[in-house]
Write a protein that holds these residues in place. Structure first.
Motif, PDB file in Angstrom:
ATOM      1  N   LEU A   1       0.851  -1.182   0.000  1.00 21.86           N
ATOM      2  CA  LEU A   1       0.000   0.000   0.000  1.00 21.86           C
ATOM      3  C   LEU A   1       0.886   1.231   0.000  1.00 21.86           C
ATOM      4  O   LEU A   1       1.721   1.405   0.897  1.00 21.86           O
ATOM      5  N   PHE A   2       0.712   2.067  -1.016  1.00 24.40           N
ATOM      6  CA  PHE A   2       1.352   3.377  -1.062  1.00 24.40           C
ATOM      7  C   PHE A   2       0.287   4.410  -0.699  1.00 24.40           C
ATOM      8  O   PHE A   2      -0.692   4.572  -1.426  1.00 24.40           O
ATOM      9  N   LYS A   3       0.469   5.109   0.408  1.00 25.38           N
ATOM     10  CA  LYS A   3      -0.512   6.091   0.848  1.00 25.38           C
ATOM     11  C   LYS A   3       0.148   7.463   0.946  1.00 25.38           C
ATOM     12  O   LYS A   3       1.178   7.623   1.595  1.00 25.38           O
ATOM     13  N   ASN A   4      -0.451   8.440   0.258  1.00 22.16           N
ATOM     14  CA  ASN A   4       0.059   9.816   0.287  1.00 22.16           C
ATOM     15  C   ASN A   4       1.526   9.876  -0.155  1.00 22.16           C
ATOM     16  O   ASN A   4       2.335  10.595   0.443  1.00 22.16           O
ATOM     17  N   CYS A   5       1.856   9.119  -1.204  1.00 22.89           N
ATOM     18  CA  CYS A   5       3.228   9.083  -1.700  1.00 22.89           C
ATOM     19  C   CYS A   5       3.372   9.889  -2.983  1.00 22.89           C
ATOM     20  O   CYS A   5       2.399  10.123  -3.704  1.00 22.89           O
ATOM     21  N   HIS A   6       4.600  10.286  -3.263  1.00 17.52           N
ATOM     22  CA  HIS A   6       4.945  10.981  -4.503  1.00 17.52           C
ATOM     23  C   HIS A   6       5.949  10.130  -5.257  1.00 17.52           C
ATOM     24  O   HIS A   6       6.887   9.584  -4.658  1.00 17.52           O
ATOM     25  N   MET A   7       5.769  10.022  -6.592  1.00 21.55           N
ATOM     26  CA  MET A   7       6.674   9.200  -7.401  1.00 21.55           C
ATOM     27  C   MET A   7       7.038   9.936  -8.684  1.00 21.55           C
ATOM     28  O   MET A   7       6.189  10.567  -9.310  1.00 21.55           O
ATOM     29  N   GLU A   8       8.313   9.839  -9.047  1.00 22.99           N
ATOM     30  CA  GLU A   8       8.809  10.416 -10.291  1.00 22.99           C
ATOM     31  C   GLU A   8       9.480   9.307 -11.088  1.00 22.99           C
ATOM     32  O   GLU A   8      10.389   8.655 -10.577  1.00 22.99           O
ATOM     33  N   SER A   9       9.047   9.109 -12.338  1.00 22.42           N
ATOM     34  CA  SER A   9       9.593   7.977 -13.083  1.00 22.42           C
ATOM     35  C   SER A   9       9.427   8.176 -14.573  1.00 22.42           C
ATOM     36  O   SER A   9       8.631   9.005 -15.032  1.00 22.42           O
ATOM     37  N   THR A  10      10.181   7.360 -15.334  1.00 21.39           N
ATOM     38  CA  THR A  10       9.951   7.252 -16.774  1.00 21.39           C
ATOM     39  C   THR A  10       9.269   5.906 -17.031  1.00 21.39           C
ATOM     40  O   THR A  10       8.236   5.624 -16.434  1.00 21.39           O
ATOM     41  N   ASP A  11       9.845   5.067 -17.898  1.00 18.16           N
ATOM     42  CA  ASP A  11       9.201   3.813 -18.288  1.00 18.16           C
ATOM     43  C   ASP A  11       9.596   2.659 -17.354  1.00 18.16           C
ATOM     44  O   ASP A  11      10.610   2.716 -16.658  1.00 18.16           O
ATOM     45  N   ASP A  12       8.772   1.593 -17.393  1.00 12.41           N
ATOM     46  CA  ASP A  12       9.091   0.323 -16.713  1.00 12.41           C
ATOM     47  C   ASP A  12       9.422   0.540 -15.236  1.00 12.41           C
ATOM     48  O   ASP A  12      10.347  -0.077 -14.703  1.00 12.41           O
ATOM     49  N   SER A  13       8.659   1.361 -14.558  1.00  6.04           N
ATOM     50  CA  SER A  13       9.115   1.890 -13.284  1.00  6.04           C
ATOM     51  C   SER A  13       8.286   1.543 -12.067  1.00  6.04           C
ATOM     52  O   SER A  13       8.817   1.469 -10.965  1.00  6.04           O
ATOM     53  N   LEU A  14       6.979   1.358 -12.184  1.00  5.94           N
ATOM     54  CA  LEU A  14       6.128   1.278 -11.002  1.00  5.94           C
ATOM     55  C   LEU A  14       5.934  -0.151 -10.521  1.00  5.94           C
ATOM     56  O   LEU A  14       6.014  -1.107 -11.293  1.00  5.94           O
ATOM     57  N   ASN A  15       5.662  -0.273  -9.232  1.00  2.57           N
ATOM     58  CA  ASN A  15       5.347  -1.574  -8.630  1.00  2.57           C
ATOM     59  C   ASN A  15       4.026  -2.068  -9.207  1.00  2.57           C
ATOM     60  O   ASN A  15       2.999  -1.403  -9.097  1.00  2.57           O
ATOM     61  N   LYS A  16       4.037  -3.266  -9.767  1.00  5.19           N
ATOM     62  CA  LYS A  16       2.899  -3.731 -10.557  1.00  5.19           C
ATOM     63  C   LYS A  16       1.836  -4.460  -9.760  1.00  5.19           C
ATOM     64  O   LYS A  16       0.861  -4.954 -10.345  1.00  5.19           O
ATOM     65  N   CYS A  17       1.957  -4.542  -8.453  1.00 10.17           N
ATOM     66  CA  CYS A  17       0.903  -5.190  -7.664  1.00 10.17           C
ATOM     67  C   CYS A  17       0.537  -4.335  -6.456  1.00 10.17           C
ATOM     68  O   CYS A  17       0.205  -4.848  -5.397  1.00 10.17           O
ATOM     69  N   GLY A  18       0.588  -3.015  -6.604  1.00 10.04           N
ATOM     70  CA  GLY A  18       0.357  -2.131  -5.482  1.00 10.04           C
ATOM     71  C   GLY A  18      -1.028  -1.502  -5.492  1.00 10.04           C
ATOM     72  O   GLY A  18      -1.716  -1.448  -6.512  1.00 10.04           O
ATOM     73  N   VAL A  19      -1.428  -1.010  -4.325  1.00 10.41           N
ATOM     74  CA  VAL A  19      -2.573  -0.117  -4.192  1.00 10.41           C
ATOM     75  C   VAL A  19      -2.011   1.269  -3.911  1.00 10.41           C
ATOM     76  O   VAL A  19      -1.255   1.460  -2.944  1.00 10.41           O
ATOM     77  N   TYR A  20      -2.351   2.218  -4.756  1.00 15.16           N
ATOM     78  CA  TYR A  20      -1.870   3.586  -4.652  1.00 15.16           C
ATOM     79  C   TYR A  20      -3.035   4.451  -4.188  1.00 15.16           C
ATOM     80  O   TYR A  20      -4.014   4.643  -4.915  1.00 15.16           O
ATOM     81  N   LEU A  21      -2.955   4.976  -2.967  1.00  9.87           N
ATOM     82  CA  LEU A  21      -4.044   5.731  -2.361  1.00  9.87           C
ATOM     83  C   LEU A  21      -3.589   7.163  -2.080  1.00  9.87           C
ATOM     84  O   LEU A  21      -2.594   7.381  -1.377  1.00  9.87           O
ATOM     85  N   HIS A  22      -4.311   8.137  -2.648  1.00  6.63           N
ATOM     86  CA  HIS A  22      -3.996   9.559  -2.445  1.00  6.63           C
ATOM     87  C   HIS A  22      -2.544   9.862  -2.821  1.00  6.63           C
ATOM     88  O   HIS A  22      -1.857  10.605  -2.116  1.00  6.63           O
ATOM     89  N   CYS A  23      -2.071   9.294  -3.927  1.00 10.59           N
ATOM     90  CA  CYS A  23      -0.693   9.521  -4.374  1.00 10.59           C
ATOM     91  C   CYS A  23      -0.671  10.508  -5.536  1.00 10.59           C
ATOM     92  O   CYS A  23      -1.676  10.688  -6.237  1.00 10.59           O
ATOM     93  N   ASP A  24       0.460  11.138  -5.754  1.00  8.20           N
ATOM     94  CA  ASP A  24       0.651  11.916  -6.987  1.00  8.20           C
ATOM     95  C   ASP A  24       1.886  11.392  -7.697  1.00  8.20           C
ATOM     96  O   ASP A  24       2.901  11.090  -7.070  1.00  8.20           O
ATOM     97  N   LEU A  25       1.749  11.246  -9.020  1.00  9.94           N
ATOM     98  CA  LEU A  25       2.766  10.581  -9.816  1.00  9.94           C
ATOM     99  C   LEU A  25       3.152  11.460 -10.993  1.00  9.94           C
ATOM    100  O   LEU A  25       2.284  11.927 -11.745  1.00  9.94           O
ATOM    101  N   ASP A  26       4.454  11.713 -11.140  1.00 15.27           N
ATOM    102  CA  ASP A  26       4.998  12.450 -12.275  1.00 15.27           C
ATOM    103  C   ASP A  26       5.506  11.449 -13.301  1.00 15.27           C
ATOM    104  O   ASP A  26       6.419  10.667 -13.026  1.00 15.27           O
ATOM    105  N   PHE A  27       4.901  11.468 -14.499  1.00 17.11           N
ATOM    106  CA  PHE A  27       5.303  10.561 -15.576  1.00 17.11           C
ATOM    107  C   PHE A  27       6.224  11.309 -16.535  1.00 17.11           C
ATOM    108  O   PHE A  27       5.789  12.189 -17.283  1.00 17.11           O
ATOM    109  N   TRP A  28       7.505  10.941 -16.514  1.00 13.80           N
ATOM    110  CA  TRP A  28       8.480  11.498 -17.445  1.00 13.80           C
ATOM    111  C   TRP A  28       8.672  10.585 -18.651  1.00 13.80           C
ATOM    112  O   TRP A  28       9.547  10.822 -19.484  1.00 13.80           O
ATOM    113  N   GLY A  29       7.896   9.535 -18.747  1.00 14.90           N
ATOM    114  CA  GLY A  29       7.899   8.623 -19.881  1.00 14.90           C
ATOM    115  C   GLY A  29       6.487   8.133 -20.130  1.00 14.90           C
ATOM    116  O   GLY A  29       5.602   8.260 -19.269  1.00 14.90           O
TER     117      GLY A  29
END
Length: 257
Positions: free
Chosen positions: A197-225
């Motif tokens: 569980l990712f809660k109130n998290c911030h993530m910055e990434s390009t491709d092939d980057s995120l955890n593929k079995c997560g629950v993302y709650l109240h998160c903000d994500l910057d997609f550079w790819g």
């Protein structure tokens, strides 16, 4: 008190014992050694882990891997090179302010940039990992900006974006709360965990980057790819009340390859 409230606005001073350690990078090694259960480097704190351990982390920039050593990191047994392999059940890494910018766990290596293979800062082994109120970042290709003490910041080592990852996780029931995950290609925020569980998290990434079995709650994500997921696991991924910020200028934004 290790630090005055006037300078840090800290949360309540924790009780320390063999399973509750304090990490304070402002102290010299001698100063930390004079106080029980207190350490000035993450390496020293991790060397004293018990079966279950909580590490309280004072505001500072903690280098998981020395960014200035010229030695090239190489993995073992065909695996990626790691800054630190941590084996502990029910490990908690807790920043001591509610601003995740204040407490930074950092590295600055990537594929062909100080490492052979996709350099990954952490390799966690164990269930019930909790990471809270801090930043985990690989600053190989992005600037480390540390407003609390700007001289602890660091410019990116290289302009070319390469595989510079943050953390793998071999375990179940993982929680990241108010954590900033900063990198670019193959960010890998606690990737490999069975349930996270990712809660109130911030993530910055390009491709092939995120955890593929997560629950993302109240998160903000910057997609550079355009493809933040390489694939999505059979467990599935859920985004609940999240904000997505497209930071690239490509014509298409996909979700997964």
């Amino acid at each position: 008190m290790i630090c005055s409230l006037a300078c840090c606005q800290l949360m309540a001073q924790p009780r320390l014992d063999a399973t509750h350690l304090l990490l304070d990078g402002r102290l010299t090694k001698a100063e930390a050694s004079s106080r029980p259960f207190v350490y000035n480097s993450l390496q020293d704190a991790v060397a004293h882990l018990s079966d279950t351990t909580t590490i309280y982390v004072m505001p500072w920039v903690y280098w998981v891997d020395n960014p200035d050593t010229p030695e090239v990191r190489v993995g073992e047994g065909g695996r990626e090179p790691f800054g630190m392999v941590i084996r502990c059940e029910a490990l908690q890494l807790l920043g001591l302010t509610d601003d995740a910018h204040d407490t930074v766990l950092a590295s600055a290596r990537g594929q062909t940039q100080g490492a052979v293979g996709n350099f990954t800062m952490f390799d966690f082994w164990g269930d019930d990992l909790v990471v809270k109120d801090l930043t985990m970042g690989n600053y190989c290709d992005i600037d480390l900006i540390y407003p609390r003490k700007p001289e602890l910041g660091r410019k990116a080592k290289y302009s070319a974006i390469t595989q510079a990852q943050v953390s793998f996780c071999h375990g179940d029931r993982i929680l990241a709360r108010n954590v900033r995950f900063e990198a670019r290609l193959n960010l890998s925020p606690l990737t490999g965990s069975k349930r996270v569980l990712f809660k109130n998290c911030h993530m910055e990434s390009t491709d092939d980057s995120l955890n593929k079995c997560g629950v993302y709650l109240h998160c903000d994500l910057d997609f550079w790819g355009r493809q933040p997921f390489g694939s999505v696991d059979t467990y599935g991924t859920a985004f609940l009340d999240c904000d997505f910020h497209i930071r690239h200028d490509e014509a298409v934004q996909a979700v997964s390859k």
